[in-house]
Write a protein that holds these residues in place. Structure first.
Motif, PDB file in Angstrom:
ATOM      1  N   GLU A 130       6.053  -8.444   5.065  1.00  0.00           N
ATOM      2  CA  GLU A 130       5.913  -7.351   4.101  1.00  0.00           C
ATOM      3  C   GLU A 130       4.527  -7.437   3.482  1.00  0.00           C
ATOM      4  O   GLU A 130       3.965  -8.523   3.339  1.00  0.00           O
ATOM      5  N   PRO A 131       3.938  -6.294   3.132  1.00  0.00           N
ATOM      6  CA  PRO A 131       2.555  -6.297   2.659  1.00  0.00           C
ATOM      7  C   PRO A 131       2.366  -7.117   1.386  1.00  0.00           C
ATOM      8  O   PRO A 131       3.233  -7.139   0.511  1.00  0.00           O
ATOM      9  N   SER A 132       1.252  -7.786   1.304  1.00  0.00           N
ATOM     10  CA  SER A 132       0.855  -8.450   0.066  1.00  0.00           C
ATOM     11  C   SER A 132       0.129  -7.452  -0.818  1.00  0.00           C
ATOM     12  O   SER A 132      -0.228  -6.353  -0.376  1.00  0.00           O
ATOM     13  N   GLU A 133      -0.104  -7.819  -2.051  1.00  0.00           N
ATOM     14  CA  GLU A 133      -0.765  -6.921  -2.993  1.00  0.00           C
ATOM     15  C   GLU A 133      -2.250  -7.239  -3.191  1.00  0.00           C
ATOM     16  O   GLU A 133      -3.050  -6.328  -3.413  1.00  0.00           O
ATOM     17  N   LEU A 134      -2.617  -8.518  -3.106  1.00  0.00           N
ATOM     18  CA  LEU A 134      -3.993  -8.902  -3.408  1.00  0.00           C
ATOM     19  C   LEU A 134      -4.712  -9.562  -2.244  1.00  0.00           C
ATOM     20  O   LEU A 134      -5.931  -9.743  -2.311  1.00  0.00           O
TER      21      LEU A 134
END
Length: 221
Positions: A130-134
């Motif tokens: 799942e995509p990370s944010e930073l």
């Protein structure tokens, strides 16, 4: 009054075996360390996922011990973003599915015969990215705790056989069931890390006590 019998101390136990110690030379020193899954970015932008049992935290820095020939080390030397995913004890089969795999091709000489190349580590482990944010590498969605981080320094260890990576944690993601309500704290009674104990997998046992510095309530009896 001196009765000739040594007085007991708080450290004495009925099962003190100090006199029975023997000198040994174990092949490994994994004396009970947490398992993490490291997400890093390959040169082509795809993700690598690798198990590791040499990780510890100091403040907001996570220190990692890496084999210098692996894909994770190669990635961090060029692309410092990473995610430290902490699996739960029940997820040990997913960790073990990753254990004989390498994201590096050709397979490094010291891994040939025991490891095989696998480009899609997430699928091989049965985990969903799942995509990370930073940071650029993805998180492992099923892992209860995920630390987005960036390696600030990667250098050889004292022996020259490994690399030490020091990574600053930028963001922490936690399963809400592990968080003490109304706080920013992980509930130690709700969270059990997966422990690698001399190449065997374990979870934690019952709580024995709590540190005077703990900011969460104890549940020991």
């Amino acid at each position: 009054m001196n009765t000739g019998t040594p007085s007991s101390t708080p450290h004495d136990t009925p099962h003190d075996t100090s006199a029975a110690h023997v000198a040994i030379e174990p092949s490994i020193l994994y004396f009970g360390t947490p398992v993490v899954l490291l997400s890093t970015e390959n040169e082509d932008g795809s993700a690598n996922l690798a198990p590791m049992s040499s990780a510890w935290a100091l403040g907001q820095v996570v220190v990692l011990g890496l084999g210098p020939e692996g894909q994770t080390a190669r990635n961090l030397l060029s692309r410092p973003d990473l995610v430290v995913n902490l699996p739960a004890p029940a997820q040990w089969p997913a960790v073990e599915r990753l254990a004989p795999l390498t994201g590096r091709t050709p397979v490094p000489v010291d891994k040939r015969g025991a490891f095989r190349f696998e480009p899609d580590k997430f699928a091989a482990a049965g985990l969903r990215p799942e995509p990370s944010e930073l940071v650029r590498p993805p998180r492992a969605a099923a892992c209860p705790i995920q630390l987005e981080a960036r390696a600030a320094r990667v250098r050889p260890d004292a022996s020259g056989a490994f690399l030490i990576a020091e990574a600053h944690v930028l963001k922490v993601h936690a399963d809400p069931r592990l968080v003490v309500p109304g706080t920013q704290h992980i509930d130690p009674a709700a969270w059990s890390p997966l422990i690698y104990n001399f190449r065997h997998y374990y979870g934690l046992g019952p709580e024995l006590g709590r540190s005077f510095r703990s900011q969460t309530p104890g549940r020991s009896r």
